[in-house]
Enzyme design. Sequence first.
Site, PDB file in Angstrom:
ATOM      1  N   LEU A   1       0.831  -1.208   0.000  1.00  0.00           N
ATOM      2  CA  LEU A   1       0.000   0.000   0.000  1.00  0.00           C
ATOM      3  C   LEU A   1       0.866   1.258   0.000  1.00  0.00           C
ATOM      4  CD1 LEU A   1      -2.822  -1.093   2.461  1.00  0.00           C
ATOM      5  CD2 LEU A   1      -2.885  -1.027  -0.046  1.00  0.00           C
ATOM      6  N   GLY A   2       1.979   1.212   0.713  1.00  0.00           N
ATOM      7  CA  GLY A   2       2.908   2.338   0.707  1.00  0.00           C
ATOM      8  C   GLY A   2       3.424   2.626  -0.693  1.00  0.00           C
ATOM      9  N   ARG A   3       3.595   1.588  -1.485  1.00  0.00           N
ATOM     10  CA  ARG A   3       4.077   1.751  -2.860  1.00  0.00           C
ATOM     11  C   ARG A   3       3.026   2.377  -3.766  1.00  0.00           C
ATOM     12  NH1 ARG A   3       8.182  -3.180  -3.564  1.00  0.00           N
ATOM     13  NH2 ARG A   3       8.555  -3.495  -1.339  1.00  0.00           N
TER      14      ARG A   3
ATOM     15  N   ASP B   1       0.322   1.565  23.602  1.00  0.00           N
ATOM     16  CA  ASP B   1       0.810   1.324  24.962  1.00  0.00           C
ATOM     17  C   ASP B   1       0.359  -0.022  25.508  1.00  0.00           C
ATOM     18  OD1 ASP B   1       2.352   3.533  26.071  1.00  0.00           O
ATOM     19  OD2 ASP B   1       0.557   4.756  25.759  1.00  0.00           O
TER      20      ASP B   1
ATOM     21  N   THR C   1      -6.976   3.481  15.920  1.00  0.00           N
ATOM     22  CA  THR C   1      -7.306   4.543  14.967  1.00  0.00           C
ATOM     23  C   THR C   1      -6.158   4.702  13.978  1.00  0.00           C
ATOM     24  OG1 THR C   1      -8.783   5.709  16.486  1.00  0.00           O
ATOM     25  CG2 THR C   1      -7.806   7.018  14.730  1.00  0.00           C
ATOM     26  N   LEU C   2      -6.521   4.795  12.707  1.00  0.00           N
ATOM     27  CA  LEU C   2      -5.559   4.954  11.618  1.00  0.00           C
ATOM     28  C   LEU C   2      -5.603   6.392  11.116  1.00  0.00           C
ATOM     29  CD1 LEU C   2      -6.640   1.749   9.667  1.00  0.00           C
ATOM     30  CD2 LEU C   2      -4.731   1.947  11.278  1.00  0.00           C
ATOM     31  N   GLU C   3      -4.459   6.951  10.810  1.00  0.00           N
ATOM     32  CA  GLU C   3      -4.349   8.299  10.243  1.00  0.00           C
ATOM     33  C   GLU C   3      -3.976   8.117   8.777  1.00  0.00           C
ATOM     34  OE1 GLU C   3      -1.200   8.777  12.769  1.00  0.00           O
ATOM     35  OE2 GLU C   3      -2.331   9.514  14.469  1.00  0.00           O
TER      36      GLU C   3
ATOM     37  N   TYR D   1      -1.682   1.534  30.210  1.00  0.00           N
ATOM     38  CA  TYR D   1      -2.720   2.355  29.600  1.00  0.00           C
ATOM     39  C   TYR D   1      -4.070   1.899  30.143  1.00  0.00           C
ATOM     40  CZ  TYR D   1      -4.670   5.358  25.971  1.00  0.00           C
ATOM     41  OH  TYR D   1      -5.307   6.369  25.307  1.00  0.00           O
TER      42      TYR D   1
ATOM     43  N   GLN E   1     -11.789   2.650  22.852  1.00  0.00           N
ATOM     44  CA  GLN E   1     -12.355   3.347  21.693  1.00  0.00           C
ATOM     45  C   GLN E   1     -12.920   2.362  20.680  1.00  0.00           C
ATOM     46  OE1 GLN E   1      -9.199   5.774  20.113  1.00  0.00           O
ATOM     47  NE2 GLN E   1      -8.126   4.063  19.190  1.00  0.00           N
TER      48      GLN E   1
END
Length: 189
Positions: free
Chosen positions: A104-106, A119, A127-129, A162, A174
């Site tokens: 996917l990075g490619r 943690d 959560t993904l950014e 955490y 979450q």
Amino acid sequence: MLLSDRDLRAEISAGRLGIDPFDDSMVQPSSVDVRLDSLFRVFNNTRYTHIDPAQRQDELTTLVEPAEGEPFVLHPGEFVLGSTLEVCSLPDDLAGRLEGKSSLGRLGLLTHSTAGFIDPGFNGHITLELSNVANLPITLWPGMKIGQLCLLRLSSAAEHPYGSSAVGSKYQGQRGPTPSKAYLNFAQS
């Protein structure tokens, strides 16, 4: 120490490391692949003039879900929040690192901007950014492999993992992509 496939399976079998739903075929030599959930948080670019981490801005993002069987289209330069399909639960002596998938990075997809650390003691969806640094839109399909979770054994169990009251865990438990709670890091008057 980074856990191997054997150690990952042993931690999951013992019930210490939770990955739900778990699919053994997702275990890699030193990580577990994680998949993309169907919910996304999209920024409302016309609602605020700027993002102020010191202020609570509840309407900064909107939760969206593509129709069943449809992808989410991430346009060039766009940034959205997503989350893992899996709920992950770490014991107090394991920390995690979320890494992107090379394939996917490619294509120009960044899975996390800065917050790839999980943690010990964390429980919830990760959560993904998500950012598209390519010059063409990228389709994101719910259920697709989106990243890999690496686990590291601590030298000893965390004294305050955490979720404990001592560390002010803002994202424990979450569900789905969770917006920033950075405003809680500022002194409240």
